[in-house]
Scaffold this motif. Structure first.
Motif, PDB file in Angstrom:
ATOM      1  N   LEU A 135       0.817  -1.210   0.000  1.00 18.18           N
ATOM      2  CA  LEU A 135       0.000   0.000   0.000  1.00 18.18           C
ATOM      3  C   LEU A 135       0.855   1.267   0.000  1.00 18.18           C
ATOM      4  N   GLN A 136       2.004   1.211   0.659  1.00 21.35           N
ATOM      5  CA  GLN A 136       2.870   2.387   0.640  1.00 21.35           C
ATOM      6  C   GLN A 136       3.382   2.674  -0.772  1.00 21.35           C
ATOM      7  N   SER A 137       3.495   1.638  -1.579  1.00 17.17           N
ATOM      8  CA  SER A 137       3.890   1.830  -2.977  1.00 17.17           C
ATOM      9  C   SER A 137       2.694   2.231  -3.839  1.00 17.17           C
ATOM     10  N   ALA A 138       1.517   1.656  -3.531  1.00 15.79           N
ATOM     11  CA  ALA A 138       0.341   1.895  -4.372  1.00 15.79           C
ATOM     12  C   ALA A 138      -0.388   3.185  -4.038  1.00 15.79           C
ATOM     13  N   LYS A 139      -0.090   3.774  -2.881  1.00 16.96           N
ATOM     14  CA  LYS A 139      -0.686   5.036  -2.468  1.00 16.96           C
ATOM     15  C   LYS A 139      -2.219   4.972  -2.397  1.00 16.96           C
ATOM     16  N   PRO A 140      -2.769   4.449  -1.294  1.00 15.09           N
ATOM     17  CA  PRO A 140      -4.225   4.331  -1.160  1.00 15.09           C
ATOM     18  C   PRO A 140      -4.918   5.698  -1.130  1.00 15.09           C
ATOM     19  N   ALA A 141      -6.155   5.707  -1.615  1.00 13.07           N
ATOM     20  CA  ALA A 141      -6.935   6.939  -1.624  1.00 13.07           C
ATOM     21  C   ALA A 141      -7.753   7.102  -0.347  1.00 13.07           C
ATOM     22  N   LEU A 142      -8.132   5.966   0.268  1.00 14.51           N
ATOM     23  CA  LEU A 142      -9.049   6.003   1.410  1.00 14.51           C
ATOM     24  C   LEU A 142      -8.976   4.690   2.162  1.00 14.51           C
ATOM     25  N   PHE A 143      -9.062   4.760   3.501  1.00 11.86           N
ATOM     26  CA  PHE A 143      -9.252   3.569   4.333  1.00 11.86           C
ATOM     27  C   PHE A 143     -10.688   3.615   4.874  1.00 11.86           C
ATOM     28  N   ALA A 144     -11.470   2.591   4.580  1.00 11.34           N
ATOM     29  CA  ALA A 144     -12.828   2.479   5.110  1.00 11.34           C
ATOM     30  C   ALA A 144     -12.842   1.347   6.125  1.00 11.34           C
ATOM     31  N   LEU A 171       1.211   5.516   9.824  1.00 12.56           N
ATOM     32  CA  LEU A 171       1.820   5.074   8.573  1.00 12.56           C
ATOM     33  C   LEU A 171       1.290   5.833   7.351  1.00 12.56           C
ATOM     34  N   PHE A 172       0.015   6.269   7.416  1.00 10.87           N
ATOM     35  CA  PHE A 172      -0.599   6.956   6.275  1.00 10.87           C
ATOM     36  C   PHE A 172      -1.305   8.220   6.770  1.00 10.87           C
ATOM     37  N   PRO A 173      -0.549   9.175   7.294  1.00 10.77           N
ATOM     38  CA  PRO A 173      -1.176  10.338   7.942  1.00 10.77           C
ATOM     39  C   PRO A 173      -2.031  11.191   7.014  1.00 10.77           C
ATOM     40  N   SER A 174      -1.759  11.168   5.725  1.00  6.89           N
ATOM     41  CA  SER A 174      -2.502  12.025   4.798  1.00  6.89           C
ATOM     42  C   SER A 174      -3.694  11.322   4.147  1.00  6.89           C
ATOM     43  N   VAL A 175      -3.868  10.021   4.435  1.00  9.45           N
ATOM     44  CA  VAL A 175      -4.967   9.268   3.818  1.00  9.45           C
ATOM     45  C   VAL A 175      -6.193   9.322   4.735  1.00  9.45           C
ATOM     46  N   PRO A 176      -7.343   9.783   4.232  1.00  6.11           N
ATOM     47  CA  PRO A 176      -8.533   9.863   5.096  1.00  6.11           C
ATOM     48  C   PRO A 176      -8.996   8.488   5.552  1.00  6.11           C
ATOM     49  N   ARG A 177      -9.596   8.448   6.742  1.00  5.72           N
ATOM     50  CA  ARG A 177     -10.112   7.212   7.333  1.00  5.72           C
ATOM     51  C   ARG A 177     -11.609   7.393   7.577  1.00  5.72           C
ATOM     52  N   LEU A 178     -12.365   6.445   7.102  1.00  6.68           N
ATOM     53  CA  LEU A 178     -13.817   6.489   7.250  1.00  6.68           C
ATOM     54  C   LEU A 178     -14.230   5.322   8.131  1.00  6.68           C
TER      55      LEU A 178
END
Length: 609
Positions: A135-144, A171-178
């Motif tokens: 995921l760190q390579s693929a750059k996720p848009a959102l964690f649900a 680990l992913f501070p800029s990725v929104p979490r829903l």
């Protein structure tokens, strides 16, 4: 996994909703949640089961660049959702232990190439180093994070592995979490936000009302016969769940229902993993099966056409009751619920609560939750209003779709009867159970009464105006109100509690349900699920279901992946006569219209002819 074709460029959420999922408009807070997520905000979402939580992340997944990662607790749930998404033309996959190494590698490669819009993982798999590196390579848009109440020790379904999801913030501070769940009281909400680092992110608290569900709660007399009658009087051939407290209860009831002509399967943690999986897959893929289960069966079920949920035994709390009954009618069509309960259920639940090493603070909370459930059972006004009030939501008018609205219970001035019952408890030493107390009140001069000289008491024989069934109901109501308490340290004897002294001295009067003398109680109105289709549409509806069953078997998916019952019912009612008319039926997106449109029109035309 072969490379997926490039997805269409959707203009906005409304276009995704209509073209992919086949719905004309968003419901409730869905549009607001989607707007917040697509603008990069984290959020907490609380919506009722069947209220459309999944669209809150599935729609953004088709608008945002990168993969949306969905944290889901059970493999079966992931597989169902992935199958349904693919049927709508969405590129989705899941990573779990059911896949071969080669299949996992194919999915990982597809994620890296940007070919996957939604990736489903259990929390344990997500936090493995291999997945995190991917995921760190693929750059996720959102964690649900689905079923987010599992993160909280105050939630009714706490799962320790969910706690580790706090690492996502680091680990992913800029990725929104829903974070999404159907039931969470205020302490649970606060802990979800704290554990998942949501801070002051917006909270979307949807209404808890499920107007399509009919609530019915009844005194348990002959439990399994009551369940059978409930199924036969409106649910023959329909999918349903019956919850039991014990594994033995599950096995016994499932076997007995089969002898009565009801196709039933057992599900509990004592069965092998293969048996549980086999039964669950049958329930998902076959129409008209009844699953008899402990609460081990639940979160992994995304079957929308469950037409009833029954409880042979009282659940643990209103949250559990709401979550479990919420598995009925997820498609929005009418569905029924039934909970049976009795004094013995109250005793067992309290014994289970007191028997562990639960911390004092948690014990106090669980007692309050059980008391609230008992209050729901004994209420004489609208059950839905009581249920919603528990979750902080007021409904100004009675619902008209619960048993107390449809068949208002008779009440009476129970002050004298309560005084007799409380006096019997006090005069016998506050250590005997209900059966003996009823013998004393009714003047049954048996060996036990003689042994303790209770035939000499002033209260002996003072309650002959009620039979044993009626006295049992009165005692149950007194326990539910806290006027009597169950002594859990001994043999379940009763002792005075709460405001009992005020009742005994006449300072407080009581209005209680009029005690039933026993026998069969009229069901009154027809079951809610019987109103799914009209009589004149029934034949076409059944032909559509048969076509759906055959189509689903050919594709190896559950029937509801093809179409929900509610969609088939709408087709049967509207009888669209063209592709243009068919595309306006809810639940038919572009992919399904292209795949099945002409077959459906042929079935409609055959019915007309």
């Amino acid at each position: 996994m072969s490379r997926m074709p490039a997805r269409p460029a959707y203009r906005n959420p409304q276009a995704v909703l209509q073209q992919v999922f086949g719905y004309e408009q968003f419901r409730g807070e869905q549009a607001a949640v989607i707007e917040a997520v697509t603008q990069g905000h984290s959020a907490l979402v609380i919506m009722p089961t069947g209220g459309g939580k999944s669209l809150c992340y599935q729609v953004p997944a088709l608008l945002l660049p990168g993969v949306t990662v969905v944290v889901s607790p059970l493999i079966a749930l992931m597989q169902d959702q992935v199958s349904a998404l693919r049927a709508n033309g969405v590129s989705a996959a899941c990573l779990n232990s059911s896949l071969s190494r080669e299949e996992q590698q194919d999915i990982e490669q597809a994620v890296m190439q940007g070919d996957i819009d939604l990736l489903y993982c259990a929390p344990e798999r997500l936090l493995q180093e291999r997945t995190l590196n991917l995921l760190q390579s693929a750059k996720p848009a959102l964690f649900a994070i689905d079923e987010a109440h599992c993160v909280s020790q105050w939630g009714h379904d706490f799962r320790p592995e969910y706690r580790d999801l706090a690492r996502l913030t680091e680990l992913f501070p800029s990725v929104p979490r829903l974070a999404l769940t159907a039931t969470a009281d205020e302490p649970t909400r606060e802990e979800i936000c704290e554990r998942l680092g949501l801070g002051d992110s917006p909270r979307f608290i949807g209404g808890f009302d499920r107007p399509n569900l009919r609530y019915r709660i009844a005194e348990k007399r002959s439990g399994r016969e009551q369940i059978l009658r409930f199924i036969r009087e409106g649910h023959e051939g329909q999918a349903g769940i019956v919850y039991c407290l014990s594994r033995q209860g599950v096995d016994t009831l499932a076997a007995w229902l089969n002898t009565q002509g009801v196709r039933a399967l057992p599900y509990h943690a004592g069965l092998s993993a293969d048996s549980r999986s086999f039964n669950q897959q049958r329930f998902l893929k076959e129409d008209g099966l009844v699953m008899v289960a402990t609460v081990a069966f639940g979160m992994g079920i995304d079957k929308p056409d469950i037409r009833f949920v029954a409880h042979l035994d009282m659940p643990s709390s209103i949250e559990a009751y709401y979550q479990e009954t919420g598995r009925a009618g997820r498609d929005g069509a009418p569905a029924d619920t039934l909970m049976l309960y009795g004094l013995q259920d109250m005793v067992r639940r309290r014994q289970m609560l007191e028997g562990g090493d639960t911390p004092a603070e948690r014990m106090m909370l669980e007692r309050r939750k059980l008391d609230a459930l008992l209050g729901l059972c004994e209420v004489t006004t609208c059950r839905r209003q009581t249920l919603l009030r528990y979750f902080g939501e007021e409904q100004s008018q009675p619902c008209g779709n619960c048993d107390t609205c449809l068949e208002p219970p008779k009440t009476f001035d129970a002050t004298v009867a309560a005084q007799k019952a409380l006096s019997a408890v006090y005069r016998t030493g506050q250590r005997f159970g209900v059966a003996h107390l009823i013998d004393v009140l009714r003047g049954d001069d048996n060996e036990k009464v003689r042994r303790f000289d209770h035939h000499a008491l002033k209260t002996f024989g003072c309650g002959q105006e009620y039979n044993k069934t009626q006295w049992s109901g009165l005692f149950r109501q007194l326990v539910a109100m806290g006027l009597l308490e169950v002594d859990l340290s001994g043999y379940g004897g009763l002792r005075l509690g709460g405001d009992a002294k005020a009742v005994l001295t006449g300072q407080r009067s009581l209005q209680l349900r009029e005690p039933s003398a026993g026998g069969r109680r009229s069901r009154g109105k027809a079951s809610a699920a019987q109103t799914l289709v009209s009589t004149e549409d029934q034949d076409l509806f059944e032909r559509l279901r048969l076509w759906r069953k055959d189509t689903a078997e050919e594709q190896g998916v559950p029937p509801y992946v093809i179409f929900h019952d509610a969609t088939l019912a709408a087709i049967a009612a509207d009888r669209p006569d063209s592709i243009e008319a068919l595309q306006h039926v809810q639940g038919i997106g572009a992919k399904k219209l292209d795949a099945y449109g002409y077959e459906i029109l042929s079935l409609i035309q055959a019915d007309v002819n």
